[in-house]
Design a protein around this motif. Structure first.
Motif, PDB file in Angstrom:
ATOM      1  N   LEU A 293      -5.334  20.055  -0.237  1.00 21.36           N
ATOM      2  CA  LEU A 293      -4.548  18.830  -0.254  1.00 21.36           C
ATOM      3  C   LEU A 293      -5.375  17.646   0.215  1.00 21.36           C
ATOM      4  O   LEU A 293      -6.121  17.737   1.192  1.00 21.36           O
ATOM      5  N   GLY A 294      -5.230  16.531  -0.478  1.00 21.06           N
ATOM      6  CA  GLY A 294      -5.871  15.288  -0.091  1.00 21.06           C
ATOM      7  C   GLY A 294      -4.822  14.250   0.252  1.00 21.06           C
ATOM      8  O   GLY A 294      -3.688  14.314  -0.223  1.00 21.06           O
ATOM      9  N   VAL A 295      -5.203  13.302   1.083  1.00 21.03           N
ATOM     10  CA  VAL A 295      -4.341  12.179   1.444  1.00 21.03           C
ATOM     11  C   VAL A 295      -5.155  10.917   1.198  1.00 21.03           C
ATOM     12  O   VAL A 295      -6.290  10.801   1.655  1.00 21.03           O
ATOM     13  N   SER A 296      -4.571   9.982   0.471  1.00 24.96           N
ATOM     14  CA  SER A 296      -5.265   8.743   0.155  1.00 24.96           C
ATOM     15  C   SER A 296      -4.337   7.566   0.390  1.00 24.96           C
ATOM     16  O   SER A 296      -3.158   7.627   0.056  1.00 24.96           O
ATOM     17  N   ARG A 297      -4.882   6.514   0.989  1.00 28.68           N
ATOM     18  CA  ARG A 297      -4.129   5.277   1.146  1.00 28.68           C
ATOM     19  C   ARG A 297      -4.700   4.296   0.137  1.00 28.68           C
ATOM     20  O   ARG A 297      -5.898   4.046   0.119  1.00 28.68           O
ATOM     21  N   CYS A 298      -3.846   3.784  -0.725  1.00 34.23           N
ATOM     22  CA  CYS A 298      -4.317   2.930  -1.800  1.00 34.23           C
ATOM     23  C   CYS A 298      -3.457   1.684  -1.924  1.00 34.23           C
ATOM     24  O   CYS A 298      -2.341   1.623  -1.406  1.00 34.23           O
ATOM     25  N   LYS A 299      -3.993   0.715  -2.637  1.00 30.37           N
ATOM     26  CA  LYS A 299      -3.287  -0.545  -2.860  1.00 30.37           C
ATOM     27  C   LYS A 299      -2.350  -0.374  -4.055  1.00 30.37           C
ATOM     28  O   LYS A 299      -2.742   0.144  -5.101  1.00 30.37           O
ATOM     29  N   LEU A 300      -1.118  -0.844  -3.897  1.00 35.64           N
ATOM     30  CA  LEU A 300      -0.147  -0.826  -4.986  1.00 35.64           C
ATOM     31  C   LEU A 300      -0.319  -2.100  -5.802  1.00 35.64           C
ATOM     32  O   LEU A 300      -0.216  -3.210  -5.269  1.00 35.64           O
ATOM     33  N   LEU A 301      -0.613  -1.955  -7.088  1.00 33.69           N
ATOM     34  CA  LEU A 301      -0.804  -3.109  -7.961  1.00 33.69           C
ATOM     35  C   LEU A 301       0.503  -3.526  -8.630  1.00 33.69           C
ATOM     36  O   LEU A 301       0.841  -4.704  -8.667  1.00 33.69           O
ATOM     37  N   LYS A 302       1.219  -2.542  -9.187  1.00 34.24           N
ATOM     38  CA  LYS A 302       2.516  -2.835  -9.795  1.00 34.24           C
ATOM     39  C   LYS A 302       3.244  -1.534 -10.087  1.00 34.24           C
ATOM     40  O   LYS A 302       2.649  -0.451 -10.099  1.00 34.24           O
ATOM     41  N   VAL A 303       4.533  -1.677 -10.325  1.00 34.57           N
ATOM     42  CA  VAL A 303       5.374  -0.547 -10.705  1.00 34.57           C
ATOM     43  C   VAL A 303       6.010  -0.888 -12.042  1.00 34.57           C
ATOM     44  O   VAL A 303       6.582  -1.966 -12.214  1.00 34.57           O
TER      45      VAL A 303
ATOM     46  N   HIS B 264       0.828  -1.202   0.000  1.00 33.26           N
ATOM     47  CA  HIS B 264       0.000   0.000   0.000  1.00 33.26           C
ATOM     48  C   HIS B 264       0.863   1.254   0.000  1.00 33.26           C
ATOM     49  O   HIS B 264       1.998   1.238   0.502  1.00 33.26           O
ATOM     50  N   LEU B 265       0.280   2.321  -0.529  1.00 36.96           N
ATOM     51  CA  LEU B 265       0.963   3.614  -0.587  1.00 36.96           C
ATOM     52  C   LEU B 265       0.077   4.679   0.036  1.00 36.96           C
ATOM     53  O   LEU B 265      -1.148   4.545   0.068  1.00 36.96           O
ATOM     54  N   GLU B 266       0.712   5.729   0.474  1.00 40.17           N
ATOM     55  CA  GLU B 266       0.008   6.916   0.941  1.00 40.17           C
ATOM     56  C   GLU B 266       0.336   8.019  -0.060  1.00 40.17           C
ATOM     57  O   GLU B 266       1.512   8.319  -0.300  1.00 40.17           O
ATOM     58  N   ILE B 267      -0.691   8.598  -0.641  1.00 37.07           N
ATOM     59  CA  ILE B 267      -0.529   9.585  -1.704  1.00 37.07           C
ATOM     60  C   ILE B 267      -1.055  10.929  -1.222  1.00 37.07           C
ATOM     61  O   ILE B 267      -2.186  11.031  -0.749  1.00 37.07           O
TER      62      ILE B 267
END
Length: 154
Positions: A96-106, A51-54
């Motif tokens: 500004l927004g903060v979102s925690r999302c699932k990382l699928l691939k890089v 997961h990432l925080e954006i």
């Protein structure tokens, strides 16, 4: 008050085209990092995280629609008035927004994510891997209206 300039590290590509209050679950998008400023190595081993925080800019929000005081969430009179710092909406002082999302691939400087609640074209201010140790410690509490309001968010 001190002011500073922020330059996006990249932009959201794809996913939703306009912000909505609910049903963000399953939304997939790409965060495209600025290749003129960042080498491919800037994403090295990022794919070892789930997961990432954006941090992103609410670039589509009407900047005249700012309320620094209190209002009912989603303007629902059944919910109590809450001060601006008790909301997570897009009508914020610095947009500004903060979102925690699932990382699928890089893939190079393209980061594929799911459940990011930023829209196509949103400037991305920063990208951070989610460390479970950085999550809340101890018991978490919140008013009941939050669960009611976010029941269909994802």
């Amino acid at each position: 008050m001190e002011q500073f300039t922020v330059e996006p590290v990249g932009y959201v590509v794809g996913g939703r085209v306009k912000p909505t209050d609910d049903h963000w679950g399953g939304t997939e998008a790409i965060i495209r990092i600025d290749s003129t400023r960042f080498p491919v190595e800037s994403t090295k081993n990022l794919d070892t995280f789930s997961h990432l925080e954006i941090i992103f800019h609410f670039h589509l929000t009407d900047q005249n629609d700012l309320n620094r005081g209190a209002r009912s969430p989603r303007d629902n009179p059944e919910w109590p008035e809450v001060g601006v710092f008790g909301h997570r909406h897009m009508r914020r002082q610095n947009w500004l927004g903060v979102s925690r999302c699932k990382l699928l691939k890089v893939d190079g400087l393209d980061i594929y994510v799911q459940d990011l609640d930023a829209v196509d074209g949103s400037p991305v201010i920063d990208i951070k891997p989610w460390f479970k140790e950085m999550g809340p410690r101890g018991e978490v509490s919140q008013p009941s209206w939050v669960s009611e309001m976010l029941g269909k968010y994802y």
